[in-house]
Design a protein around this motif. Sequence first.
Motif, short mmCIF file in Angstrom:
data_model
loop_
_atom_site.label_atom_id
_atom_site.label_comp_id
_atom_site.label_asym_id
_atom_site.label_seq_id
_atom_site.Cartn_x
_atom_site.Cartn_y
_atom_site.Cartn_z
N CYS A 1 -5.28 -0.94 0.24
CA CYS A 1 -5.13 0.51 -0.13
C CYS A 1 -5.57 0.44 -1.34
N CYS B 1 -3.99 1.92 5.14
CA CYS B 1 -2.63 1.53 5.51
C CYS B 1 -2.08 1.75 7.08
N GLY C 1 0.68 -1.19 -0.10
CA GLY C 1 -0.07 0.11 0.14
C GLY C 1 0.83 1.49 0.04
N CYS C 2 0.00 2.40 0.07
CA CYS C 2 0.76 3.58 0.13
C CYS C 2 1.54 3.89 1.45
N GLY C 3 1.00 3.36 2.45
CA GLY C 3 1.65 3.27 3.77
C GLY C 3 1.28 4.72 4.24
N ARG C 4 0.38 5.60 3.77
CA ARG C 4 -0.04 6.83 4.39
C ARG C 4 -1.83 6.79 4.54
N CYS C 5 -2.42 6.26 3.75
CA CYS C 5 -3.98 6.76 3.87
C CYS C 5 -4.29 5.82 5.36
ZN LIG Z 1 -2.68 3.39 1.52
#
Ligand SMILES: [Zn+2]
Length: 334
Positions: A104, A96, A89-93
């Motif tokens: 994600c 995530c 995933g983006c790691g930030r949403c």
């Molecule tokens: Zn994400």
Amino acid sequence: MRAAAITTYNSDWELKTLPDPRPAAGQVLIKIHASGMCGTDLHVHHGVFGLPLPIIAGHEPVGEVVELGPGVVDFKVGDRVGVQWNQKGCGRCDTCRAGDQAHCAQAQSWMNIGGGNSELMLAWASGCTLLPEGLDYQLAAPIFCAGYTVMSGLRNADPKPGERVAVLGLGGLGHLALQFSHALGLETWAITGQANKVAELKALGASEVLVVRDDPNKAMTDAGGFDIVLSTTNSAKQVSSAFGGLRRNGRLISMGLTTDGPIAIDSAAALMGQRQLRGSSQDERSDLVEALALVAAGKAKPVLETYPMTKVNEVRERLAQGKIRYRAVLLHTY
Ligand SMILES: [Zn+2]
Ligand SMILES: [Zn+2]
């Protein structure tokens, strides 16, 4: 490396020799041993996802890690792994941040970095799962989409001891759903339109087989109804009908992309009997691991046709014609 690339939609995939890729930070390079072909690959072939070309498909890839990108610490060269559809995933949403990178909206998949129909494949380490020791590559491949999907479907149905399950749609996904449900000790019936499959479906663990052409509702109701329907069919009409074959508090789990319009539900049956329609796709990573373990233990076994990658177009055509006996796996032999 050699690879089967899609260069034009609705045309034969091209076997090409391409530069060997190198893993970026967080990625691994995998020497692919087997790559399953899924019904979704037909949608890819027809351009349904609108991906920029060329693209290398194959989302049931398994093989051996041959190189680590910078920062990869969870895997080592020589590990036997498979790769799931959504890898990182983006790691930030919010999704995530809650620890669910696979769901994600920006998740990286084979669509971004190429799939398993190539001798060497890049994957995000976070999308790789070790294979159980001794599990054959060919048997492991179909678990990374078909097996994972139906195990998540079965778990999302919240099966209880003594409940009765029907599997609707007995192809690459359904034949695994049948075996997994049986392996978990649930009374499991198969519902198929093909009378010639009865003996083999019983051999795979079906308690009974209902041969139904278009309208499963009556046959299912006459059989006493079902607590759970695991549906992998692409026919919305069949799903709608099978909904009527649920017992009170029954759950129909729909795992097939329907191609004939939306699924219509009898609102009275839903309301009066508290019946539910649930959509389900690859969910918890533990579902994948559980499915791999069942196959490794010999409690389920994908029924396969295997082909060299040179036959990739023939395999795709057989799949489109419904001729594959359960699942086709491509091997990198040339
Ligand atoms: Zn994400
Ligand atoms: Zn798939």
